[in-house]
Write a protein that holds these residues in place. Structure first.
Motif, PDB file in Angstrom:
ATOM      1  N   VAL A 279      49.768 -30.635  -2.994  1.00  0.00           N
ATOM      2  CA  VAL A 279      48.645 -29.967  -2.339  1.00  0.00           C
ATOM      3  C   VAL A 279      47.935 -30.943  -1.400  1.00  0.00           C
ATOM      4  CG1 VAL A 279      46.558 -28.596  -2.687  1.00  0.00           C
ATOM      5  CG2 VAL A 279      48.299 -28.667  -4.479  1.00  0.00           C
ATOM      6  N   ASN A 280      47.604 -30.463  -0.220  1.00  0.00           N
ATOM      7  CA  ASN A 280      46.775 -31.216   0.713  1.00  0.00           C
ATOM      8  C   ASN A 280      45.604 -30.335   1.108  1.00  0.00           C
ATOM      9  OD1 ASN A 280      45.899 -33.317   2.281  1.00  0.00           O
ATOM     10  ND2 ASN A 280      47.356 -32.969   3.951  1.00  0.00           N
ATOM     11  N   ARG A 281      44.402 -30.895   1.130  1.00  0.00           N
ATOM     12  CA  ARG A 281      43.185 -30.112   1.343  1.00  0.00           C
ATOM     13  C   ARG A 281      42.394 -30.623   2.541  1.00  0.00           C
ATOM     14  NH1 ARG A 281      43.683 -30.495  -4.316  1.00  0.00           N
ATOM     15  NH2 ARG A 281      43.560 -28.447  -5.367  1.00  0.00           N
ATOM     16  N   ALA A 282      41.589 -29.724   3.101  1.00  0.00           N
ATOM     17  CA  ALA A 282      40.661 -30.081   4.166  1.00  0.00           C
ATOM     18  C   ALA A 282      39.357 -29.333   3.931  1.00  0.00           C
ATOM     19  CB  ALA A 282      41.233 -29.733   5.533  1.00  0.00           C
ATOM     20  N   LYS A 283      38.245 -29.990   4.236  1.00  0.00           N
ATOM     21  CA  LYS A 283      36.926 -29.368   4.098  1.00  0.00           C
ATOM     22  C   LYS A 283      36.364 -29.010   5.463  1.00  0.00           C
ATOM     23  CE  LYS A 283      35.581 -31.615  -0.239  1.00  0.00           C
ATOM     24  NZ  LYS A 283      35.461 -30.329  -0.971  1.00  0.00           N
ATOM     25  N   GLU A 284      35.539 -27.981   5.474  1.00  0.00           N
ATOM     26  CA  GLU A 284      34.876 -27.522   6.693  1.00  0.00           C
ATOM     27  C   GLU A 284      35.889 -27.327   7.825  1.00  0.00           C
ATOM     28  OE1 GLU A 284      31.554 -26.650   6.834  1.00  0.00           O
ATOM     29  OE2 GLU A 284      31.852 -26.905   4.660  1.00  0.00           O
ATOM     30  N   ALA A 285      36.981 -26.663   7.495  1.00  0.00           N
ATOM     31  CA  ALA A 285      38.045 -26.414   8.465  1.00  0.00           C
ATOM     32  C   ALA A 285      38.076 -24.935   8.829  1.00  0.00           C
ATOM     33  CB  ALA A 285      39.387 -26.834   7.891  1.00  0.00           C
ATOM     34  N   ARG A 286      38.682 -24.648   9.955  1.00  0.00           N
ATOM     35  CA  ARG A 286      38.906 -23.264  10.349  1.00  0.00           C
ATOM     36  C   ARG A 286      40.283 -22.819   9.866  1.00  0.00           C
ATOM     37  NH1 ARG A 286      35.256 -21.038  13.684  1.00  0.00           N
ATOM     38  NH2 ARG A 286      33.789 -22.438  14.735  1.00  0.00           N
ATOM     39  N   MET A 287      40.444 -21.523   9.741  1.00  0.00           N
ATOM     40  CA  MET A 287      41.700 -20.993   9.231  1.00  0.00           C
ATOM     41  C   MET A 287      42.876 -21.396  10.116  1.00  0.00           C
ATOM     42  SD  MET A 287      42.646 -17.048   8.288  1.00  0.00           S
ATOM     43  CE  MET A 287      41.370 -16.980   7.044  1.00  0.00           C
ATOM     44  N   GLY A 288      42.669 -21.458  11.423  1.00  0.00           N
ATOM     45  CA  GLY A 288      43.753 -21.790  12.327  1.00  0.00           C
ATOM     46  C   GLY A 288      43.984 -23.281  12.494  1.00  0.00           C
ATOM     47  N   GLY A 289      43.217 -24.107  11.821  1.00  0.00           N
ATOM     48  CA  GLY A 289      43.324 -25.550  12.009  1.00  0.00           C
ATOM     49  C   GLY A 289      43.973 -26.271  10.858  1.00  0.00           C
TER      50      GLY A 289
ATOM     51  N   GLY B 266      49.361 -40.620  -0.052  1.00  0.00           N
ATOM     52  CA  GLY B 266      48.153 -40.473   0.745  1.00  0.00           C
ATOM     53  C   GLY B 266      47.166 -39.503   0.124  1.00  0.00           C
ATOM     54  N   PRO B 267      46.746 -38.480   0.891  1.00  0.00           N
ATOM     55  CA  PRO B 267      45.756 -37.531   0.365  1.00  0.00           C
ATOM     56  C   PRO B 267      46.355 -36.449  -0.534  1.00  0.00           C
ATOM     57  CG  PRO B 267      46.356 -36.916   2.591  1.00  0.00           C
ATOM     58  CD  PRO B 267      47.088 -38.206   2.300  1.00  0.00           C
ATOM     59  N   VAL B 268      47.667 -36.452  -0.691  1.00  0.00           N
ATOM     60  CA  VAL B 268      48.348 -35.380  -1.420  1.00  0.00           C
ATOM     61  C   VAL B 268      48.179 -35.554  -2.925  1.00  0.00           C
ATOM     62  CG1 VAL B 268      50.606 -34.330  -1.910  1.00  0.00           C
ATOM     63  CG2 VAL B 268      50.030 -35.034   0.430  1.00  0.00           C
ATOM     64  N   GLU B 269      47.951 -34.442  -3.612  1.00  0.00           N
ATOM     65  CA  GLU B 269      47.914 -34.424  -5.071  1.00  0.00           C
ATOM     66  C   GLU B 269      48.963 -33.438  -5.573  1.00  0.00           C
ATOM     67  OE1 GLU B 269      44.098 -33.891  -6.797  1.00  0.00           O
ATOM     68  OE2 GLU B 269      43.083 -35.205  -5.356  1.00  0.00           O
ATOM     69  N   VAL B 270      49.544 -33.757  -6.731  1.00  0.00           N
ATOM     70  CA  VAL B 270      50.535 -32.887  -7.349  1.00  0.00           C
ATOM     71  C   VAL B 270      49.874 -32.164  -8.508  1.00  0.00           C
ATOM     72  CG1 VAL B 270      52.790 -32.751  -8.468  1.00  0.00           C
ATOM     73  CG2 VAL B 270      52.390 -34.447  -6.661  1.00  0.00           C
ATOM     74  N   GLU B 271      49.881 -30.841  -8.469  1.00  0.00           N
ATOM     75  CA  GLU B 271      49.155 -30.034  -9.444  1.00  0.00           C
ATOM     76  C   GLU B 271      50.035 -28.932 -10.005  1.00  0.00           C
ATOM     77  OE1 GLU B 271      44.878 -30.645  -7.098  1.00  0.00           O
ATOM     78  OE2 GLU B 271      45.696 -28.642  -7.388  1.00  0.00           O
ATOM     79  N   ASP B 272      49.668 -28.453 -11.172  1.00  0.00           N
ATOM     80  CA  ASP B 272      50.381 -27.352 -11.814  1.00  0.00           C
ATOM     81  C   ASP B 272      49.556 -26.079 -11.709  1.00  0.00           C
ATOM     82  OD1 ASP B 272      52.555 -28.943 -12.606  1.00  0.00           O
ATOM     83  OD2 ASP B 272      51.497 -29.605 -14.393  1.00  0.00           O
ATOM     84  N   ARG B 273      50.222 -24.993 -11.431  1.00  0.00           N
ATOM     85  CA  ARG B 273      49.576 -23.692 -11.286  1.00  0.00           C
ATOM     86  C   ARG B 273      50.069 -22.759 -12.391  1.00  0.00           C
ATOM     87  NH1 ARG B 273      46.733 -26.237  -8.373  1.00  0.00           N
ATOM     88  NH2 ARG B 273      46.625 -26.130  -6.093  1.00  0.00           N
ATOM     89  N   PRO B 274      49.184 -21.937 -12.957  1.00  0.00           N
ATOM     90  CA  PRO B 274      49.618 -20.984 -13.991  1.00  0.00           C
ATOM     91  C   PRO B 274      50.335 -19.785 -13.391  1.00  0.00           C
ATOM     92  CG  PRO B 274      47.297 -20.672 -13.502  1.00  0.00           C
ATOM     93  CD  PRO B 274      47.733 -21.862 -12.701  1.00  0.00           C
ATOM     94  N   ALA B 275      51.034 -19.050 -14.227  1.00  0.00           N
ATOM     95  CA  ALA B 275      51.656 -17.802 -13.790  1.00  0.00           C
ATOM     96  C   ALA B 275      50.580 -16.849 -13.272  1.00  0.00           C
ATOM     97  CB  ALA B 275      52.431 -17.171 -14.943  1.00  0.00           C
TER      98      ALA B 275
END
Length: 306
Positions: free
Chosen positions: A178-188, A248-257
């Motif tokens: 997962v890579n995240r951004a704050k205060e971003a626009r949907m198209g960015g 870098g900024p990437v984190e590896v996460e687990d998601r439930p069903a």
């Protein structure tokens, strides 16, 4: 010349409405019942389009002429064949409340084989007997052949919803970068892709489809809104690699069903189409509010097909 087709699935988390829930929230879905979960079609439909959707211990059969919702009870320890009972909780008046007794098996090729009698004794063999005993072989629904995608799907992941169709789908638990951004626009969100690509390259993780994009709920309604966004690259298996800090900024996460209602899109993509498509999902949920309720914000799943 090879052409590439952009396919999108707009998915919104959905949960069984309280009035339709027939199993306790803390009852585990495991063993053979877990193998049943998801959307199936008959290997031979007999000229009628039918869909079987297993969610928990609920089965919904959708056909052109009738639809049924059933509570299923499995006994995987029964001999000589594993048994299944279908109790109709929603359907035509002449069927509601009745129970059909059957047997089942999970074939090595991934097929689910059901044999049942609408009335009378439970079958002892997997065979069709007139209109007294029915044999059904189900195959997992494959909306787009995985071989047509540029990248493989994660294990157990359903195929791409056909363009223009809306359906309920069950996504298994998965691991993702997962890579995240704050205060971003949907198209960015373009800047989120390359750190994810470098992460899977460094970790020797093969690319899969889809790429999942998540947005804050208000961004789906307001074209000028900014907020937290994220992009996910899915791992092939939930036990692949390790969770935690990635490259870098990437984190590896687990998601439930998760169970979602999804809309298939093809061709033009972008935030405008995303927003204009959400009312279709909400209209579908409103039509099926006795069974389903919105349980999370919409997200977009992107695929490339040949």
């Amino acid at each position: 010349m090879r052409l590439r087709m952009r396919c999108l699935v707009l998915a919104m988390a959905a949960a069984l409405a309280p009035s339709a829930a027939v199993y306790a929230d803390d009852e585990p879905v495991e063993g053979d019942l877990k193998a049943f979960q998801g959307t199936w079609n008959p290997a031979s439909d007999g000229g009628e389009d039918r869909t079987y959707v297993f969610e928990g211990n609920t089965l919904k059969i959708q056909a052109s002429s009738r639809s049924y919702t059933m509570e299923i009870t499995l006994d995987p320890t029964a001999k000589p064949e594993k048994t299944v009972d279908f109790r109709i909780i929603k359907g035509p008046d002449d069927a509601r409340g009745k129970t059909s007794r059957g047997i089942y098996k999970l074939d090595p090729d991934g097929s689910l084989v059901l044999c049942f009698r609408p009335r009378g004794e439970r079958p002892t063999k997997f065979e069709q007997v007139g209109f007294e005993q029915f044999l059904t072989v189900l195959k997992r629904k494959a909306e787009t052949d995985e071989a047509a995608l540029d990248a493989p799907l994660p294990e157990g992941w359903p195929g791409v919803t056909r363009p223009g169709e809306i359906e309920v789908k069950h996504y298994p638990a998965y691991r993702c970068a997962v890579n995240r951004a704050k205060e971003a626009r949907m198209g960015g969100m373009g800047g989120l892709f390359w750190p994810l690509f470098l992460h899977i390259t460094q970790k020797k993780i093969a690319m899969t489809a889809p790429v999942v994009m998540n947005y804050e709920p208000r961004m789906a309604a307001d074209a000028e809104a900014v907020g937290d966004v994220s992009m996910e690259f899915l791992y092939r298996r939930p036990d692949q690699g390790e969770s935690g800090q990635g490259f870098g900024p990437v984190e590896v996460e687990d998601r439930p069903a998760t169970t979602v209602v999804s809309l298939g899109l093809q061709g033009r993509t972008g935030e405008a189409r995303f927003r204009e498509s959400i009312p279709r999902l909400r209209a579908w949920l409103d039509e099926h509010k006795a069974e389903w309720t919105e349980a999370g914000p919409p997200r977009m799943l992107g695929y490339h097909a040949r």
